[in-house]
Design a protein around this motif. Structure first.
Motif, PDB file in Angstrom:
ATOM      1  N   LEU A 176      23.423   6.146 -18.298  1.00 35.60           N
ATOM      2  CA  LEU A 176      22.367   7.065 -17.894  1.00 35.60           C
ATOM      3  C   LEU A 176      21.276   6.939 -18.954  1.00 35.60           C
ATOM      4  CD1 LEU A 176      24.550  10.215 -17.073  1.00 35.60           C
ATOM      5  CD2 LEU A 176      23.885   8.359 -15.521  1.00 35.60           C
ATOM      6  N   VAL A 177      20.113   6.442 -18.551  1.00 35.15           N
ATOM      7  CA  VAL A 177      19.056   6.100 -19.497  1.00 35.15           C
ATOM      8  C   VAL A 177      18.438   7.352 -20.117  1.00 35.15           C
ATOM      9  CG1 VAL A 177      16.807   4.983 -19.743  1.00 35.15           C
ATOM     10  CG2 VAL A 177      18.558   3.960 -18.292  1.00 35.15           C
ATOM     11  N   GLY A 178      18.333   7.343 -21.446  1.00 33.42           N
ATOM     12  CA  GLY A 178      17.685   8.432 -22.152  1.00 33.42           C
ATOM     13  C   GLY A 178      16.192   8.436 -21.867  1.00 33.42           C
ATOM     14  N   GLY A 179      15.594   9.616 -21.781  1.00 38.68           N
ATOM     15  CA  GLY A 179      14.170   9.724 -21.511  1.00 38.68           C
ATOM     16  C   GLY A 179      13.804   9.680 -20.052  1.00 38.68           C
ATOM     17  N   ALA A 180      14.792   9.488 -19.171  1.00 37.45           N
ATOM     18  CA  ALA A 180      14.515   9.473 -17.734  1.00 37.45           C
ATOM     19  C   ALA A 180      14.187  10.885 -17.260  1.00 37.45           C
ATOM     20  CB  ALA A 180      15.706   8.923 -16.962  1.00 37.45           C
ATOM     21  N   LEU A 181      13.472  10.979 -16.151  1.00 33.22           N
ATOM     22  CA  LEU A 181      13.121  12.289 -15.599  1.00 33.22           C
ATOM     23  C   LEU A 181      14.329  12.989 -14.998  1.00 33.22           C
ATOM     24  CD1 LEU A 181       9.726  11.510 -13.829  1.00 33.22           C
ATOM     25  CD2 LEU A 181      10.118  12.399 -16.132  1.00 33.22           C
ATOM     26  N   ALA A 182      15.273  12.197 -14.480  1.00 28.65           N
ATOM     27  CA  ALA A 182      16.498  12.741 -13.901  1.00 28.65           C
ATOM     28  C   ALA A 182      17.550  11.641 -13.864  1.00 28.65           C
ATOM     29  CB  ALA A 182      16.252  13.285 -12.494  1.00 28.65           C
ATOM     30  N   ARG A 205       0.814  -1.219   0.000  1.00 34.95           N
ATOM     31  CA  ARG A 205       0.000   0.000   0.000  1.00 34.95           C
ATOM     32  C   ARG A 205       0.846   1.267   0.000  1.00 34.95           C
ATOM     33  NH1 ARG A 205      -2.620  -4.801   0.059  1.00 34.95           N
ATOM     34  NH2 ARG A 205      -4.882  -4.497   0.140  1.00 34.95           N
ATOM     35  N   LEU A 206       2.150   1.105   0.045  1.00 36.91           N
ATOM     36  CA  LEU A 206       3.047   2.260   0.013  1.00 36.91           C
ATOM     37  C   LEU A 206       3.484   2.502  -1.430  1.00 36.91           C
ATOM     38  CD1 LEU A 206       4.818   4.397   1.442  1.00 36.91           C
ATOM     39  CD2 LEU A 206       6.598   2.643   1.633  1.00 36.91           C
ATOM     40  N   ALA A 207       3.030   3.595  -2.019  1.00 35.70           N
ATOM     41  CA  ALA A 207       3.426   3.923  -3.388  1.00 35.70           C
ATOM     42  C   ALA A 207       4.893   4.350  -3.401  1.00 35.70           C
ATOM     43  CB  ALA A 207       2.550   5.049  -3.934  1.00 35.70           C
ATOM     44  N   ALA A 208       5.621   3.883  -4.405  1.00 31.95           N
ATOM     45  CA  ALA A 208       7.049   4.186  -4.492  1.00 31.95           C
ATOM     46  C   ALA A 208       7.424   4.577  -5.907  1.00 31.95           C
ATOM     47  CB  ALA A 208       7.865   2.973  -4.049  1.00 31.95           C
ATOM     48  N   GLY A 209       8.395   5.456  -6.016  1.00 30.08           N
ATOM     49  CA  GLY A 209       8.951   5.787  -7.314  1.00 30.08           C
ATOM     50  C   GLY A 209       9.831   4.647  -7.796  1.00 30.08           C
ATOM     51  N   VAL A 210      10.032   4.578  -9.104  1.00 31.42           N
ATOM     52  CA  VAL A 210      10.817   3.491  -9.694  1.00 31.42           C
ATOM     53  C   VAL A 210      12.053   4.073 -10.373  1.00 31.42           C
ATOM     54  CG1 VAL A 210      10.789   1.516 -11.259  1.00 31.42           C
ATOM     55  CG2 VAL A 210       8.682   2.213 -10.094  1.00 31.42           C
ATOM     56  N   VAL A 211      13.209   3.491 -10.069  1.00 32.47           N
ATOM     57  CA  VAL A 211      14.461   3.946 -10.670  1.00 32.47           C
ATOM     58  C   VAL A 211      15.220   2.758 -11.237  1.00 32.47           C
ATOM     59  CG1 VAL A 211      14.632   5.870  -9.026  1.00 32.47           C
ATOM     60  CG2 VAL A 211      15.837   3.720  -8.545  1.00 32.47           C
ATOM     61  N   GLU A 226      29.926  -3.663  -4.080  1.00 31.10           N
ATOM     62  CA  GLU A 226      30.875  -3.879  -2.989  1.00 31.10           C
ATOM     63  C   GLU A 226      32.299  -3.539  -3.422  1.00 31.10           C
ATOM     64  OE1 GLU A 226      31.576  -7.165   0.544  1.00 31.10           O
ATOM     65  OE2 GLU A 226      30.754  -7.821  -1.385  1.00 31.10           O
ATOM     66  N   ARG A 227      32.574  -3.648  -4.721  1.00 35.85           N
ATOM     67  CA  ARG A 227      33.919  -3.353  -5.221  1.00 35.85           C
ATOM     68  C   ARG A 227      33.956  -2.190  -6.210  1.00 35.85           C
ATOM     69  NH1 ARG A 227      33.969  -6.203 -10.133  1.00 35.85           N
ATOM     70  NH2 ARG A 227      32.368  -7.839 -10.255  1.00 35.85           N
ATOM     71  N   GLN A 228      32.795  -1.768  -6.680  1.00 39.28           N
ATOM     72  CA  GLN A 228      32.715  -0.633  -7.606  1.00 39.28           C
ATOM     73  C   GLN A 228      31.978   0.510  -6.902  1.00 39.28           C
ATOM     74  OE1 GLN A 228      33.188   1.789  -9.580  1.00 39.28           O
ATOM     75  NE2 GLN A 228      33.060   0.724 -11.555  1.00 39.28           N
ATOM     76  N   PRO A 229      32.703   1.549  -6.466  1.00 36.60           N
ATOM     77  CA  PRO A 229      32.056   2.620  -5.693  1.00 36.60           C
ATOM     78  C   PRO A 229      31.200   3.562  -6.526  1.00 36.60           C
ATOM     79  CG  PRO A 229      34.357   3.150  -6.060  1.00 36.60           C
ATOM     80  CD  PRO A 229      34.153   1.753  -6.597  1.00 36.60           C
ATOM     81  N   ASP A 230      31.423   3.614  -7.824  1.00 34.61           N
ATOM     82  CA  ASP A 230      30.718   4.577  -8.671  1.00 34.61           C
ATOM     83  C   ASP A 230      29.534   3.918  -9.379  1.00 34.61           C
ATOM     84  OD1 ASP A 230      32.594   6.508  -7.970  1.00 34.61           O
ATOM     85  OD2 ASP A 230      33.906   5.986  -9.641  1.00 34.61           O
ATOM     86  N   TRP A 231      28.371   4.553  -9.291  1.00 29.45           N
ATOM     87  CA  TRP A 231      27.168   4.024  -9.916  1.00 29.45           C
ATOM     88  C   TRP A 231      26.220   5.165 -10.234  1.00 29.45           C
ATOM     89  CZ3 TRP A 231      22.880   4.398  -6.413  1.00 29.45           C
ATOM     90  CH2 TRP A 231      23.222   4.585  -5.070  1.00 29.45           C
ATOM     91  N   ALA A 232      25.119   4.831 -10.893  1.00 29.75           N
ATOM     92  CA  ALA A 232      24.217   5.888 -11.342  1.00 29.75           C
ATOM     93  C   ALA A 232      22.766   5.496 -11.129  1.00 29.75           C
ATOM     94  CB  ALA A 232      24.464   6.202 -12.819  1.00 29.75           C
ATOM     95  N   VAL A 233      21.921   6.500 -11.162  1.00 32.60           N
ATOM     96  CA  VAL A 233      20.484   6.319 -10.976  1.00 32.60           C
ATOM     97  C   VAL A 233      19.759   7.041 -12.099  1.00 32.60           C
ATOM     98  CG1 VAL A 233      18.517   6.656  -9.430  1.00 32.60           C
ATOM     99  CG2 VAL A 233      20.819   6.322  -8.475  1.00 32.60           C
ATOM    100  N   VAL A 243      18.865  16.982 -15.333  1.00 31.97           N
ATOM    101  CA  VAL A 243      17.406  16.988 -15.305  1.00 31.97           C
ATOM    102  C   VAL A 243      16.915  17.463 -16.667  1.00 31.97           C
ATOM    103  CG1 VAL A 243      15.342  17.815 -14.129  1.00 31.97           C
ATOM    104  CG2 VAL A 243      17.465  17.505 -12.841  1.00 31.97           C
ATOM    105  N   PRO A 244      16.674  16.528 -17.594  1.00 28.02           N
ATOM    106  CA  PRO A 244      16.173  16.916 -18.918  1.00 28.02           C
ATOM    107  C   PRO A 244      14.829  17.629 -18.794  1.00 28.02           C
ATOM    108  CG  PRO A 244      16.889  14.619 -18.876  1.00 28.02           C
ATOM    109  CD  PRO A 244      16.860  15.087 -17.463  1.00 28.02           C
ATOM    110  N   SER A 245      14.542  18.471 -19.762  1.00 23.37           N
ATOM    111  CA  SER A 245      13.266  19.192 -19.767  1.00 23.37           C
ATOM    112  C   SER A 245      12.186  18.284 -20.334  1.00 23.37           C
ATOM    113  CB  SER A 245      13.386  20.466 -20.617  1.00 23.37           C
ATOM    114  OG  SER A 245      12.158  21.148 -20.672  1.00 23.37           O
TER     115      SER A 245
END
Length: 204
Positions: A152-158, A50-56, A104-111, A185-187
């Motif tokens: 970084l996925v094209g068309g994402a909100l951010a 019942r908890l709505a969540a955003g999806v990334v 655990e071994r790669q500190p750099d990542w994206a959302v 933050v694409p328009s």
């Protein structure tokens, strides 16, 4: 395509669920019995559904997989902001999953914050028994982050590029807290993709 709750799928796939589940015991021929303290898996899932969540989409580049490395992706609903100063975010990843092992071994990542029209991408990176990550990324438009090296996925909100600062064990998951190093933050006028009662939904 995707009808289970995040917690159900996390037991067998890469989706980060909303919180760890309670352990169960059982008696021969009888239903599962929850521990004296806590609730059953079904009760927990029913409440959190019942908890709505955003999806990334969480992405990272594994430089050690093959001669050119490989990109890895994971759909997540357990993602949130933690701090403004410094800018910190957190994602929950299932222990021993591909993403957990990599982060655990790669500190750099994206959302990539998915839009309501990117339901197919969310389902693709969450499905059980999925194909290789290389094939999953094949027909998805993306650019490689200059800071993280992750897609970084094209068309994402951010899009956010992050570097892990802390890993906190939490039951059958690990909470990965990271500093945000870059954002875009694409328009776009699209609404976000959300997850509620076991289904992806478009917020209008």
């Amino acid at each position: 395509m995707f009808t289970k709750t995040p917690a159900e799928t996390a037991a067998s796939g890469p989706v980060a669920d909303l919180a760890p589940t309670a352990a169960l015991t059982s008696v021969p021929g009888g239903p599962p019995i929850p521990h004296a303290v806590g609730v059953s898996d079904d009760e927990f899932r029913a409440a959190l559904a019942r908890l709505a969540a955003g999806v990334v989409l969480i992405t990272a580049h594994d430089p050690d997989d093959g001669p050119r490395g490989e990109d890895v992706g994971m759909t997540a609903t357990a993602f949130l902001s933690v701090s403004l100063d410094p800018p910190l975010v957190m994602v929950s990843v299932r222990n021993d999953s591909r993403m957990d092992d990599l982060l655990e071994r790669q500190p750099d990542w994206a959302v990539s914050v998915l839009s309501g029209h990117q339901r197919q991408i969310a389902g693709r990176f969450a499905m059980k028994g999925r194909i290789s990550d290389r094939l999953l990324f094949e027909d998805i438009p993306y650019v490689r982050g200059e800071t993280s090296g992750a897609p970084l996925v094209g068309g994402a909100l951010a899009n956010l590029e992050c570097r892990t600062e802390q890993r906190v064990p939490a039951g059958d998951h690990t909470l990965v807290i990271a500093r945000v190093l870059a954002t875009s933050v694409p328009s776009r006028e699209d609404g976000p993709l959300t997850y509620f009662r076991g289904k992806y939904r478009q917020l209008r």
